[in-house]
Design a protein around this motif. Sequence first.
Motif, PDB file in Angstrom:
ATOM      1  N   ALA A 203       5.653  15.072  -4.884  1.00  0.00           N
ATOM      2  CA  ALA A 203       6.904  15.727  -5.290  1.00  0.00           C
ATOM      3  C   ALA A 203       7.042  17.091  -4.614  1.00  0.00           C
ATOM      4  O   ALA A 203       8.163  17.566  -4.391  1.00  0.00           O
ATOM      5  N   GLY A 204       5.935  17.724  -4.254  1.00  0.00           N
ATOM      6  CA  GLY A 204       5.977  19.029  -3.595  1.00  0.00           C
ATOM      7  C   GLY A 204       6.693  18.980  -2.253  1.00  0.00           C
ATOM      8  O   GLY A 204       7.282  19.974  -1.817  1.00  0.00           O
ATOM      9  N   PHE A 205       6.665  17.820  -1.600  1.00  0.00           N
ATOM     10  CA  PHE A 205       7.316  17.667  -0.297  1.00  0.00           C
ATOM     11  C   PHE A 205       8.849  17.723  -0.449  1.00  0.00           C
ATOM     12  O   PHE A 205       9.564  18.109   0.479  1.00  0.00           O
ATOM     13  N   LEU A 206       9.359  17.342  -1.621  1.00  0.00           N
ATOM     14  CA  LEU A 206      10.814  17.342  -1.841  1.00  0.00           C
ATOM     15  C   LEU A 206      11.388  18.756  -1.784  1.00  0.00           C
ATOM     16  O   LEU A 206      12.580  18.933  -1.549  1.00  0.00           O
ATOM     17  N   GLY A 207      10.525  19.754  -2.007  1.00  0.00           N
ATOM     18  CA  GLY A 207      10.978  21.145  -1.992  1.00  0.00           C
ATOM     19  C   GLY A 207      10.976  21.758  -0.599  1.00  0.00           C
ATOM     20  O   GLY A 207      11.278  22.937  -0.447  1.00  0.00           O
ATOM     21  N   GLU A 208      10.603  20.972   0.409  1.00  0.00           N
ATOM     22  CA  GLU A 208      10.557  21.502   1.795  1.00  0.00           C
ATOM     23  C   GLU A 208      11.421  20.625   2.693  1.00  0.00           C
ATOM     24  O   GLU A 208      10.916  19.865   3.524  1.00  0.00           O
ATOM     25  N   LYS A 209      12.729  20.737   2.494  1.00  0.00           N
ATOM     26  CA  LYS A 209      13.670  19.766   3.080  1.00  0.00           C
ATOM     27  C   LYS A 209      13.587  19.665   4.612  1.00  0.00           C
ATOM     28  O   LYS A 209      13.630  18.555   5.150  1.00  0.00           O
ATOM     29  N   GLU A 210      13.471  20.778   5.306  1.00  0.00           N
ATOM     30  CA  GLU A 210      13.465  20.671   6.778  1.00  0.00           C
ATOM     31  C   GLU A 210      12.177  20.052   7.291  1.00  0.00           C
ATOM     32  O   GLU A 210      12.177  19.261   8.230  1.00  0.00           O
ATOM     33  N   LYS A 211      11.077  20.376   6.630  1.00  0.00           N
ATOM     34  CA  LYS A 211       9.802  19.761   6.999  1.00  0.00           C
ATOM     35  C   LYS A 211       9.838  18.257   6.675  1.00  0.00           C
ATOM     36  O   LYS A 211       9.355  17.427   7.453  1.00  0.00           O
ATOM     37  N   LEU A 212      10.449  17.933   5.555  1.00  0.00           N
ATOM     38  CA  LEU A 212      10.567  16.522   5.175  1.00  0.00           C
ATOM     39  C   LEU A 212      11.432  15.766   6.187  1.00  0.00           C
ATOM     40  O   LEU A 212      11.104  14.646   6.590  1.00  0.00           O
ATOM     41  N   ARG A 213      12.510  16.400   6.627  1.00  0.00           N
ATOM     42  CA  ARG A 213      13.387  15.756   7.618  1.00  0.00           C
ATOM     43  C   ARG A 213      12.618  15.471   8.921  1.00  0.00           C
ATOM     44  O   ARG A 213      12.692  14.360   9.461  1.00  0.00           O
TER      45      ARG A 213
ATOM     46  N   PRO B 249       0.831  -1.202   0.000  1.00  0.00           N
ATOM     47  CA  PRO B 249       0.000   0.000   0.000  1.00  0.00           C
ATOM     48  C   PRO B 249       0.869   1.256   0.000  1.00  0.00           C
ATOM     49  O   PRO B 249       1.957   1.263   0.583  1.00  0.00           O
ATOM     50  N   GLN B 250       0.362   2.283  -0.666  1.00  0.00           N
ATOM     51  CA  GLN B 250       1.103   3.557  -0.731  1.00  0.00           C
ATOM     52  C   GLN B 250       0.307   4.667  -0.041  1.00  0.00           C
ATOM     53  O   GLN B 250      -0.916   4.736  -0.183  1.00  0.00           O
ATOM     54  N   ILE B 251       1.014   5.533   0.693  1.00  0.00           N
ATOM     55  CA  ILE B 251       0.382   6.656   1.402  1.00  0.00           C
ATOM     56  C   ILE B 251       0.956   7.964   0.864  1.00  0.00           C
ATOM     57  O   ILE B 251       2.165   8.085   0.629  1.00  0.00           O
ATOM     58  N   LEU B 252       0.068   8.939   0.697  1.00  0.00           N
ATOM     59  CA  LEU B 252       0.468  10.285   0.285  1.00  0.00           C
ATOM     60  C   LEU B 252       0.037  11.264   1.372  1.00  0.00           C
ATOM     61  O   LEU B 252      -1.158  11.466   1.595  1.00  0.00           O
ATOM     62  N   THR B 253       1.010  11.841   2.057  1.00  0.00           N
ATOM     63  CA  THR B 253       0.719  12.865   3.071  1.00  0.00           C
ATOM     64  C   THR B 253       2.010  13.576   3.424  1.00  0.00           C
ATOM     65  O   THR B 253       3.111  13.059   3.165  1.00  0.00           O
ATOM     66  N   ASN B 254       1.890  14.760   4.047  1.00  0.00           N
ATOM     67  CA  ASN B 254       3.073  15.423   4.619  1.00  0.00           C
ATOM     68  C   ASN B 254       2.900  15.577   6.129  1.00  0.00           C
ATOM     69  O   ASN B 254       3.588  16.372   6.758  1.00  0.00           O
ATOM     70  N   ASN B 255       1.957  14.784   6.674  1.00  0.00           N
ATOM     71  CA  ASN B 255       1.661  14.862   8.109  1.00  0.00           C
ATOM     72  C   ASN B 255       2.027  13.518   8.747  1.00  0.00           C
ATOM     73  O   ASN B 255       1.419  12.487   8.433  1.00  0.00           O
ATOM     74  N   ALA B 256       3.046  13.525   9.623  1.00  0.00           N
ATOM     75  CA  ALA B 256       3.563  12.267  10.166  1.00  0.00           C
ATOM     76  C   ALA B 256       2.501  11.528  10.986  1.00  0.00           C
ATOM     77  O   ALA B 256       2.398  10.297  10.915  1.00  0.00           O
ATOM     78  N   THR B 257       1.713  12.253  11.770  1.00  0.00           N
ATOM     79  CA  THR B 257       0.689  11.601  12.593  1.00  0.00           C
ATOM     80  C   THR B 257      -0.305  10.865  11.692  1.00  0.00           C
ATOM     81  O   THR B 257      -0.673   9.711  11.953  1.00  0.00           O
ATOM     82  N   GLN B 258      -0.714  11.539  10.631  1.00  0.00           N
ATOM     83  CA  GLN B 258      -1.686  10.909   9.726  1.00  0.00           C
ATOM     84  C   GLN B 258      -1.066   9.721   8.968  1.00  0.00           C
ATOM     85  O   GLN B 258      -1.724   8.717   8.724  1.00  0.00           O
ATOM     86  N   PHE B 259       0.217   9.858   8.623  1.00  0.00           N
ATOM     87  CA  PHE B 259       0.903   8.712   8.004  1.00  0.00           C
ATOM     88  C   PHE B 259       0.893   7.518   8.951  1.00  0.00           C
ATOM     89  O   PHE B 259       0.559   6.389   8.576  1.00  0.00           O
ATOM     90  N   LEU B 260       1.258   7.774  10.212  1.00  0.00           N
ATOM     91  CA  LEU B 260       1.382   6.674  11.180  1.00  0.00           C
ATOM     92  C   LEU B 260       0.021   6.046  11.486  1.00  0.00           C
ATOM     93  O   LEU B 260      -0.075   4.824  11.673  1.00  0.00           O
ATOM     94  N   GLN B 261      -1.037   6.862  11.505  1.00  0.00           N
ATOM     95  CA  GLN B 261      -2.379   6.295  11.734  1.00  0.00           C
ATOM     96  C   GLN B 261      -2.768   5.362  10.577  1.00  0.00           C
ATOM     97  O   GLN B 261      -3.294   4.266  10.791  1.00  0.00           O
ATOM     98  N   ALA B 262      -2.497   5.786   9.355  1.00  0.00           N
ATOM     99  CA  ALA B 262      -2.823   4.937   8.195  1.00  0.00           C
ATOM    100  C   ALA B 262      -1.937   3.683   8.196  1.00  0.00           C
ATOM    101  O   ALA B 262      -2.419   2.567   7.918  1.00  0.00           O
TER     102      ALA B 262
END
Length: 159
Positions: free
Chosen positions: A106-116, A63-76
């Motif tokens: 791909a938009g998340f790749l442009g926000e390196k500190e948030k991605l980290r 399964p693949q998840i698309l989000t930039n929110n860690a809590t929501q990723f972990l819940q899914a």
Amino acid sequence: MKFYFAPMEGITGYVFRNAHHACFPSVDRYYTPFISPNQNRPMSPKEKRNVLPENNRNIPLIPQILTNNATQFLQAAKVLADMGYEEVNLNLGCPSATVVTKGKGAGFLGEKEKLRAFLDEVYEYTPIPVSLKTRLGMRDPMEIVELLELFRQYPVKEW
Ligand SMILES: Cc1cc2nc3c(=O)[nH]c(=O)nc-3n(C[C@H](O)[C@H](O)[C@H](O)COP(=O)(O)O)c2cc1C
């Protein structure tokens, strides 16, 4: 050689996948189109139908998840782990304007500190291994050098 079946939102749902697997049983793994969690639910009823094990019998499915929110990723990821999945894939590649403008895919790749910060939390708490599907960068393919430096700090299952 390994054959991976690329996900296509709106096309490669479980009906398509079952038909494909019946015709081409030697595909090594299938990826679901992205699941997009939000603050109200880890997945929609349609996304849930698409990943339910009874709708994907004998299919090697990630399964693949698309989000930039860690809590929501972990819940899914928890819901998917409870279904029996042993890996989940993070979408860092979707180039669609509606996704990129929200800083996802791909938009998340442009926000390196948030991605980290996202990856720090995801890899610390994920119940199952996480693989990445990434582009070479948001604006320039050479961004991949810095991105790989970042990704190699985590136990990425596969990228
Ligand atoms: C209509 C459409 C929907 C897609 N949906 C997804 C998706 O949900 N997740 C994903 O990772 N990639 C998605 N992709 C990207 C494809 O999986 C694939 O990476 C892309 O088409 C490049 O593969 P190709 O070089 O074989 O065309 C989508 C592509 C298309 C055309």
